[in-house]
Write an enzyme that holds these catalytic residues in place. Structure first.
Site, PDB file in Angstrom:
ATOM      1  N   GLU A   1      34.710  30.204  50.736  1.00 32.11           N
ATOM      2  CA  GLU A   1      34.246  30.554  49.257  1.00 32.11           C
ATOM      3  C   GLU A   1      34.504  29.645  48.261  1.00 32.11           C
ATOM      4  O   GLU A   1      35.259  28.547  48.275  1.00 32.11           O
ATOM      5  CB  GLU A   1      34.884  31.970  48.891  1.00 32.11           C
ATOM      6  CG  GLU A   1      34.370  33.282  49.543  1.00 32.11           C
ATOM      7  CD  GLU A   1      34.988  34.556  49.257  1.00 32.11           C
ATOM      8  OE1 GLU A   1      35.327  34.756  48.192  1.00 32.11           O
ATOM      9  OE2 GLU A   1      34.594  35.357  50.119  1.00 32.11           O
TER      10      GLU A   1
ATOM     11  N   HIS B   1      30.122  36.710  38.499  1.00 28.47           N
ATOM     12  CA  HIS B   1      29.759  36.303  39.926  1.00 28.47           C
ATOM     13  C   HIS B   1      28.161  35.674  40.008  1.00 28.47           C
ATOM     14  O   HIS B   1      27.296  36.300  39.101  1.00 28.47           O
ATOM     15  CB  HIS B   1      29.704  37.449  40.759  1.00 28.47           C
ATOM     16  CG  HIS B   1      29.740  37.154  42.340  1.00 28.47           C
ATOM     17  ND1 HIS B   1      28.486  36.458  42.927  1.00 28.47           N
ATOM     18  CD2 HIS B   1      30.800  37.201  43.151  1.00 28.47           C
ATOM     19  CE1 HIS B   1      29.091  36.281  44.051  1.00 28.47           C
ATOM     20  NE2 HIS B   1      30.269  36.668  44.285  1.00 28.47           N
TER      21      HIS B   1
ATOM     22  N   ARG C   1      33.261  29.274  40.376  1.00 28.71           N
ATOM     23  CA  ARG C   1      32.169  30.162  40.019  1.00 28.71           C
ATOM     24  C   ARG C   1      31.608  29.990  38.738  1.00 28.71           C
ATOM     25  O   ARG C   1      30.668  30.217  38.272  1.00 28.71           O
ATOM     26  CB  ARG C   1      32.955  31.732  40.282  1.00 28.71           C
ATOM     27  CG  ARG C   1      32.827  32.264  41.358  1.00 28.71           C
ATOM     28  CD  ARG C   1      33.127  33.693  41.385  1.00 28.71           C
ATOM     29  NE  ARG C   1      33.327  34.229  42.937  1.00 28.71           N
ATOM     30  CZ  ARG C   1      33.857  35.147  43.438  1.00 28.71           C
ATOM     31  NH1 ARG C   1      34.310  35.910  42.644  1.00 28.71           N
ATOM     32  NH2 ARG C   1      33.952  35.214  44.580  1.00 28.71           N
TER      33      ARG C   1
ATOM     34  N   HIS D   1      31.852  40.531  36.978  1.00 32.84           N
ATOM     35  CA  HIS D   1      32.423  40.764  38.109  1.00 32.84           C
ATOM     36  C   HIS D   1      33.869  40.911  38.196  1.00 32.84           C
ATOM     37  O   HIS D   1      34.341  41.900  38.674  1.00 32.84           O
ATOM     38  CB  HIS D   1      32.259  39.254  39.128  1.00 32.84           C
ATOM     39  CG  HIS D   1      32.543  39.579  40.454  1.00 32.84           C
ATOM     40  ND1 HIS D   1      32.184  40.631  41.652  1.00 32.84           N
ATOM     41  CD2 HIS D   1      33.464  38.692  41.173  1.00 32.84           C
ATOM     42  CE1 HIS D   1      32.562  40.530  42.438  1.00 32.84           C
ATOM     43  NE2 HIS D   1      33.598  39.457  42.502  1.00 32.84           N
TER      44      HIS D   1
ATOM     45  N   ARG E   1      39.358  33.036  38.067  1.00 33.88           N
ATOM     46  CA  ARG E   1      39.929  33.353  39.317  1.00 33.88           C
ATOM     47  C   ARG E   1      39.189  32.562  40.616  1.00 33.88           C
ATOM     48  O   ARG E   1      38.373  32.387  40.894  1.00 33.88           O
ATOM     49  CB  ARG E   1      39.883  34.915  39.466  1.00 33.88           C
ATOM     50  CG  ARG E   1      40.289  35.332  40.720  1.00 33.88           C
ATOM     51  CD  ARG E   1      40.086  36.907  40.796  1.00 33.88           C
ATOM     52  NE  ARG E   1      38.657  37.338  40.919  1.00 33.88           N
ATOM     53  CZ  ARG E   1      37.863  37.262  42.225  1.00 33.88           C
ATOM     54  NH1 ARG E   1      38.537  37.682  43.042  1.00 33.88           N
ATOM     55  NH2 ARG E   1      36.630  37.675  41.926  1.00 33.88           N
TER      56      ARG E   1
HETATM   57  C1  SIN Z   1      32.270  37.631  47.089  1.00 37.61           C
HETATM   58  O1  SIN Z   1      32.552  38.257  48.061  1.00 37.61           O
HETATM   59  O2  SIN Z   1      31.605  36.747  46.889  1.00 37.61           O
HETATM   60  C2  SIN Z   1      33.395  38.118  46.073  1.00 37.61           C
HETATM   61  C3  SIN Z   1      34.786  37.789  46.210  1.00 37.61           C
HETATM   62  C4  SIN Z   1      35.739  37.861  45.482  1.00 37.61           C
HETATM   63  O3  SIN Z   1      35.244  38.106  44.352  1.00 37.61           O
HETATM   64  O4  SIN Z   1      36.788  37.653  45.560  1.00 37.61           O
END
Ligand code: SIN
Length: 542
Positions: free
Chosen positions: A115, A244, A290, A351, A386
């Site tokens: 991610e 998000h 993010r 988010h 975060r």
């Molecule tokens: C996601 O699956 O994009 C969210 C994961 C997260 O917010 O830690």
């Protein structure tokens, strides 16, 4: 009615249930949860749990990525603690029965996803429904535990601290502010019960519903933040609201996330004209942090006057997409979007709340007897932003640390009975059948969320923040003056909480005269390390 337990846990997500399950070996625990026990943000977490397990990974790299995301505000000792505890906490989940996706290859059998902001593949996941897989196992274990009693449809309205105990004339607590439990509204009967406890643990999740658009479920109304603030606890860093980048944009989709793991598997953000744009914003492109991606999308949408951008993963094989993202695939399909062929329309949405109730490494707040774990806490892990998938990990690690501390304290605590506690003032419960003014709740709720989205969103200015503060003062007056006549009702409690948390976010945002991490203010676009490399702490003046 008055209930007495050793420990009261407020919230039934991963933080509350992990804590309750471990403490129940030593004490009687009540878990109050304001809706169904499964209805926690945990249940909706798609991504997974970040843990350094891969052969090319290390604790050091995970620490470095977390610090980079946090933009100077992470507490390094906390980051070390959380990252190093990762493998043990994952092992416990597996022992409880959580089935994570496997790769079937190599030494590390678990399929590790990627991610934004992670320099290695390190997200342990259960396809794209990790939270659901964890939550179900924890709920089943808690239900089977005779030392845990779960109260559904019970909403904590206020903590019971020194002030309430003093009203009852309890001399023993006169010297020291302390938390002795909470007043809790039974949403079905309208009664407010007293839950007396030697320790109270806030695990009430986040506050996404403060904003018009959010990936959070309806329960995320910042209740823990609000009741802790009203009780006099210290809170910090509430200006750092994580948006998000990719929530599904569709008139019939409510709060549906398109996991960052889609970009981890090669998904690319494109505009309406099919042009990929992230390369113009960051060398990590679609897998930048993010805050960078959300701001880039916001800029692109404003530049072109578009109401969304698109996430395209259609170049990956259809079978792979159906297997890796069954939940996203099926949800999109039900709305006429075939992710194996079509780009997915997405927009940023509120988010995750990186700030919260300040805690130490045992999850203790500034009020003795009150702990906070999970999204409602500010442990120092996330700093100004975060790192993706660090939050389920943080919740488990702090549940573990809090249990260690609570168990050490229990013998001591058992020597002190909670003082006699006054019941919730009966007048406040009123006549529940009188709903004639419920429109006031719906109206103010709507105004607050729209105001926060427009004036306190991804990109801020001093003027918008000041206007937001003034509007919120008006709304607060209206709520205080007119709404006490409405009988105590869950929606009213949530409205008061959303309003208070909105005001606290604005105050923290006005305090921080710089841009850092998730807080971006056009009037102070630079980072000011001399004045602001620190947490923004807020507490009620008494
Ligand atoms: C996601 O699956 O994009 C969210 C994961 C997260 O917010 O830690």
């Amino acid at each position: 009615m008055e209930y007495r337990f050793d420990v009261l846990v407020i919230g039934s997500g991963i933080a509350g249930l992990s804590f309750a399950l471990k403490l129940a070996r030593h004490a009687r625990v009540a878990v109050v949860t304001k809706k169904d026990k499964l209805e926690a943000s945990t249940n909706y977490a798609q991504g997974g749990v970040a843990t350094a397990l891969g052969p090319d990974d290390s604790f050091q790299l995970h620490v470095e990525d977390t610090l980079k995301a946090g933009d100077g505000l992470c507490h390094e000792d906390v980051v070390e603690l959380v990252v190093r505890s990762g493998p043990d906490r994952i092992r416990e989940l597996i022992e409880l029965g959580v089935e994570f996706s496997r790769s079937g290859q190599g030494q590390v059998d678990y399929d590790l996803g990627r991610e934004g902001g992670h320099s290695r593949n390190r997200i342990v996941h259960a396809k794209d429904m990790t939270g659901r897989a964890i939550e179900r196992v924890l709920v089943a274990a808690a239900e089977a535990n005779p030392n845990i009693e779960i109260f559904e449809n019970h909403l904590a309205t206020d903590l019971i601290t020194r002030h309430e105990a003093l009203r009852a004339g309890a001399k023993a607590v006169r010297q020291q502010r302390r938390c002795w439990g909470a007043y809790v509204l039974n949403r079905e009967t309208g009664e407010v019960h007293t839950f007396a406890a030697r320790a109270t643990v806030l695990c009430s999740g986040g506050a996404g519903k403060v904003y018009l658009y959010t990936s959070n479920p309806d329960v995320a109304t910042g209740d823990g933040l609000a009741i802790a603030y009203r009780a006099g606890a210290q809170l910090a860093n509430l200006e750092f609201v994580q948006f998000h980048p990719t929530c599904l944009f569709h008139p019939h989709a409510k709060n549906f996330l398109i996991s960052e793991a889609v970009r981890g598997e090669g998904g690319r953000l494109i505009d309406r004209r099919g042009r990929a744009f992230m390369e113009h914003y960051h060398p990590l492109k679609d897998l930048a942090f993010r805050d960078v991606v959300a701001r880039a999308i916001d800029t692109e949408m404003k530049k072109w006057g578009d109401d969304c951008v698109f996430l395209d993963i259609s170049h990956r094989p259809a079978d792979f997409l159906r297997e890796r993202f069954p939940n996203i695939h099926d949800k999109c399909k039900s709305l006429g979007i075939d992710i194996t062929k079509d780009p997915i329309p997405v927009v940023p949405a509120a988010h995750y709340m990186c700030g919260g109730v300040i805690t130490d490494q045992s999850a203790r707040s500034s009020i003795p007897g009150l702990y906070a774990i999970g999204e409602c806490a500010c442990t120092g892990l996330h700093g100004a932003n975060r790192l993706a998938s660090n939050s389920l990990l943080e919740a488990m690690v702090y549940a573990h640390e809090a249990v260690r501390h609570c168990v050490a304290e229990l013998a001591d605590l058992r020597r002190q009975e909670p003082p006699e506690l006054p019941p919730w003032p009966a007048a406040a419960t009123g006549d529940r059948e009188n709903r004639s003014e419920m429109v006031l709740i719906a109206h103010n709720w709507d105004i607050i969320r729209r105001l926060m989205w427009n004036y306190v969103g991804i990109v801020r200015t001093d003027k918008r923040l000041t206007l937001a503060r003034n509007h919120m003062a008006q709304i607060t007056l209206e709520i205080e003056e007119h709404l006490p006549n409405i009988p105590l009702h869950g929606d009213l409690v949530e409205l008061q909480n959303v309003c208070l948390v909105g005001r606290l976010i604005i105050e923290c945002a006005l305090m921080r005269k710089e841009s850092r991490g998730l807080h971006y203010n056009l009037d102070h676009p630079q980072k000011d390390n001399e004045a602001w490399c620190r947490d923004s702490v807020i507490e009620q003046s008494s």
